[in-house]
Design a protein around this motif. Structure first.
Motif, mmCIF file in Angstrom:
data_model
loop_
_atom_site.group_PDB
_atom_site.id
_atom_site.type_symbol
_atom_site.label_atom_id
_atom_site.label_comp_id
_atom_site.label_asym_id
_atom_site.label_seq_id
_atom_site.Cartn_x
_atom_site.Cartn_y
_atom_site.Cartn_z
ATOM 1 N N SER A 11 0.832 -1.201 0.000
ATOM 2 C CA SER A 11 0.000 0.000 0.000
ATOM 3 C C SER A 11 0.870 1.255 0.000
ATOM 4 N N LYS A 15 0.938 2.549 -6.741
ATOM 5 C CA LYS A 15 0.393 1.649 -7.769
ATOM 6 C C LYS A 15 -0.790 2.237 -8.523
ATOM 7 N N ARG A 38 -11.985 -4.307 -0.969
ATOM 8 C CA ARG A 38 -12.574 -3.271 -0.105
ATOM 9 C C ARG A 38 -14.103 -3.299 -0.200
ATOM 10 N N ARG A 89 -13.064 3.709 0.998
ATOM 11 C CA ARG A 89 -11.772 4.324 1.361
ATOM 12 C C ARG A 89 -11.712 4.756 2.820
ATOM 13 N N SER A 101 -9.513 -10.227 3.191
ATOM 14 C CA SER A 101 -8.820 -10.724 1.994
ATOM 15 C C SER A 101 -7.906 -11.900 2.303
ATOM 16 N N GLU A 126 -3.899 -3.780 -11.081
ATOM 17 C CA GLU A 126 -3.094 -3.538 -9.892
ATOM 18 C C GLU A 126 -3.603 -4.322 -8.700
ATOM 19 N N ARG A 128 -2.026 -7.265 -5.334
ATOM 20 C CA ARG A 128 -0.964 -7.855 -4.514
ATOM 21 C C ARG A 128 -0.494 -9.184 -5.100
ATOM 22 N N ASP A 181 -0.879 -8.619 5.023
ATOM 23 C CA ASP A 181 -0.977 -8.950 3.591
ATOM 24 C C ASP A 181 0.209 -9.805 3.129
ATOM 25 N N ARG A 184 -0.048 -13.622 5.240
ATOM 26 C CA ARG A 184 -1.220 -14.510 5.205
ATOM 27 C C ARG A 184 -0.888 -15.769 4.398
#
Ligand code: DC
Length: 220
Positions: A11, A15, A38, A89, A101, A126, A128, A181, A184
């Motif tokens: 984050s 990106k 999100r 957001r 996630s 975009e 991960r 992130d 996991r």
């Protein structure tokens, strides 16, 4: 494979701006996969589902219909037809999204949706896990990084309207999210072995876009 540009990274690495800029420069579509995670998270919170309870998340995550528009000049995200581009957001969603996630059933559903949207290509995606899981055959893979301080400052700027979002708070929350992130079990954030790494700490947005456009042209 027709052009798919996978843009992964933590984050605040820049990106989103870079991905949209590259899509505009090359006349490609644009997909923000983070917005999809999100959106599911927003829906679960709205419906009172305890997001730290993986079984509860898994049981309900298939219910909301998530739709993403892919115009880089006006990307959209809706849940059951409602525009959620602003509420996804908020800090509440940002701080809950890593738990959601990390649930494999959520990822499986999102990955299937993402592959449907990617279709036959012509898109900058975009996220991960784009270069590692969603589109491992993408001809152009970028892993975008930046120093932790720069990333926190960028995030705090994004959240300027939120009074609780000082740089210090943002940095702590972001470090927590990146840790979750990256650690996991289900497709953690990691650089694909064949991804081209760009450190944007010292680069302007235009320079990052230029570097990715150059990579894409090499693959034509
Ligand atoms: O890019 P973003 O900050 O909007 O992403 C929000 C969260 O969604 C991020 O903390 C991890 C998750 N995410 C993911 O697991 N896989 C992706 N491809 C994109 C995002």
């Amino acid at each position: 494979m027709p052009l798919v540009i996978a843009m992964d990274g933590p984050s605040g690495s820049g990106k989103s701006s870079a991905s949209k800029g590259v899509a505009r420069a090359l006349g490609l579509r644009y997909l923000d996969t983070g917005a999809m995670y999100r959106a599911v998270t927003w829906w679960l919170l709205e419906n009172g589902v305890p997001v730290e309870d993986a079984a509860a998340v898994e049981a309900r995550a298939g219910e909301p219909a998530i739709a993403s528009g892919t115009d880089p000049d006006a990307p959209t995200i809706t849940v059951d037809g409602t525009d959620v581009s602003a509420p996804i957001r908020t800090r509440a969603v940002t701080n809950a999204v890593s738990a959601v996630s990390s649930v494999p059933a959520v990822r499986a559903r999102m990955v299937a949706l993402q592959r449907e949207i990617i279709g036959s290509g012509g898109i900058v995606v975009e996220g991960r896990d784009i270069g590692t899981v969603v589109a491992p055959d993408a001809p152009v893979k970028v892993y975008l990084t930046a120093s932790e301080e720069i990333r926190a400052a960028r995030r705090a700027k994004d959240l300027a309207a939120d009074p609780g979002a000082s740089v210090t708070v943002t940095q702590a929350e972001q470090a927590r999210r990146d840790r979750l992130d990256s650690t996991r079990k289900a497709s953690p954030l990691t650089r694909a072995g064949d991804a081209y790494e760009i450190d944007s700490t010292e680069l302007s947005l235009a320079e990052v876009i230029e570097a990715v456009v150059r990579l894409a042209k090499e693959h034509e």
